[in-house]
Design a protein around this motif. Sequence first.
Motif, PDB file in Angstrom:
ATOM      1  N   GLN A 109       8.592   2.024   7.606  1.00 39.39           N
ATOM      2  CA  GLN A 109       8.602   0.597   7.883  1.00 39.39           C
ATOM      3  C   GLN A 109       9.731  -0.083   7.116  1.00 39.39           C
ATOM      4  N   PRO A 110      10.342  -1.118   7.689  1.00 40.36           N
ATOM      5  CA  PRO A 110      11.374  -1.851   6.953  1.00 40.36           C
ATOM      6  C   PRO A 110      10.810  -2.450   5.671  1.00 40.36           C
ATOM      7  N   GLN A 112      11.305  -5.339   4.217  1.00 41.01           N
ATOM      8  CA  GLN A 112      10.802  -6.703   4.349  1.00 41.01           C
ATOM      9  C   GLN A 112       9.429  -6.728   5.004  1.00 41.01           C
ATOM     10  N   GLN A 113       9.220  -5.862   5.980  1.00 36.38           N
ATOM     11  CA  GLN A 113       7.915  -5.813   6.648  1.00 36.38           C
ATOM     12  C   GLN A 113       6.824  -5.364   5.691  1.00 36.38           C
ATOM     13  N   LEU A 114       7.132  -4.382   4.834  1.00 36.94           N
ATOM     14  CA  LEU A 114       6.159  -3.916   3.854  1.00 36.94           C
ATOM     15  C   LEU A 114       5.791  -5.021   2.873  1.00 36.94           C
ATOM     16  N   GLN A 116       6.038  -8.326   3.311  1.00 41.35           N
ATOM     17  CA  GLN A 116       5.299  -9.385   3.984  1.00 41.35           C
ATOM     18  C   GLN A 116       3.855  -8.986   4.240  1.00 41.35           C
ATOM     19  N   ALA A 117       3.628  -7.695   4.512  1.00 38.26           N
ATOM     20  CA  ALA A 117       2.270  -7.241   4.818  1.00 38.26           C
ATOM     21  C   ALA A 117       1.413  -7.068   3.578  1.00 38.26           C
TER      22      ALA A 117
END
Length: 365
Positions: A109-110, A112-114, A116-117
């Motif tokens: 996963q990118p 930034q996505q990690l 944010q999650a």
Amino acid sequence: MTDHWQPSGPWMSRFREALAQAFNAQSIELLTVDHFAPNTFENIAPAGPGRTFAYRLQELINQARMEDWLLDLVAAARERRPANPVLAAIADERGLTASGARLDNPTGQPLQQLIQANAQFITPAVFSARLPVLEGQICWIDIPGGGGTGFLVGPDLVLTNEHVIRSIRDGQPSWQRVRCWFDHQVPLGRADLPRKKRTEVALAEQWLVDSRPPSRFDWTPTLGDAGPEETDSALIRLAEAVGEMPLGGSSSDPDAPPREWIRYDPAARLAVGRQVFLLQHPEGEPLQLTIGTVTAFNAAGTRVRYDANSKNGSSGSPCFDADLRLVALHHAHDPHYPPSWNQAVPIEMVHQVWGKHGVTAGWED
């Protein structure tokens, strides 16, 4: 590492504007002196009638691009001004950190996505701003015949594993031969690029402040219940208060931020399924940011396991949650290859045992 990257005109304009906002002529000269060679800015872009600061910065950027040290200039500027969001964004776009740390992210996963999650309190931009500060607080503990990772928890105090420093405690080798390497960097462009030397700090004469043993369960496939005093931790004192010195080593720049140290946050916790971030010097290599997922705790809550990669020499690394709060002390990994688990001691255990024995560090300031 540049991959034949050719920056666009708009990118160079944005970088020039960021440098102009973050530095003046004196501080950019100090930056180039500290990180590259004496009088770099003055030699490349001398002052003179009609030669504005912006014009001179463009000459510096052009020279760095032609000689393949532009990314090193970006990383150096970000290190010197870690709170500048534009410099942080520019560095992030090229996958850089203040120390040129490599990213090991097996999640697929990118980043930034990690964040944010998983993050509760911060955004990817804040994560990126905090990361270079933390990088300056991690060190490689260079021990003849071995070594491990450690991190500042006070102006002159480093936390690592007991098993990392056991040989020094036993006198083989002597503590005088040990050095803690901060700012352990390699050039991002030209291999022969003159860079400021890493910051090497010796141990104080009374170097061992506190140590606690590991558990007999720590390298077994099945999680056992390590006792509350079995934190596999060692607090060592340095000969210099490197945490009060500028990030990246000594500098005459009055705006260079102090290195400082990692704080303890009692609210910080990991949970199964959440991401964990390790900053480590595996096998003494330059700094690496590794991402993994928490997989299990033992019944007593005295150990946590995750799938982030590590190697020999990663022992003593700090583990962070997605808010970049210190949550655990990495200390063990599966002895089989490929490893199926890595393991840490929850940081509240270290805090509790220090409190019980009257050990103070400064990380609660």
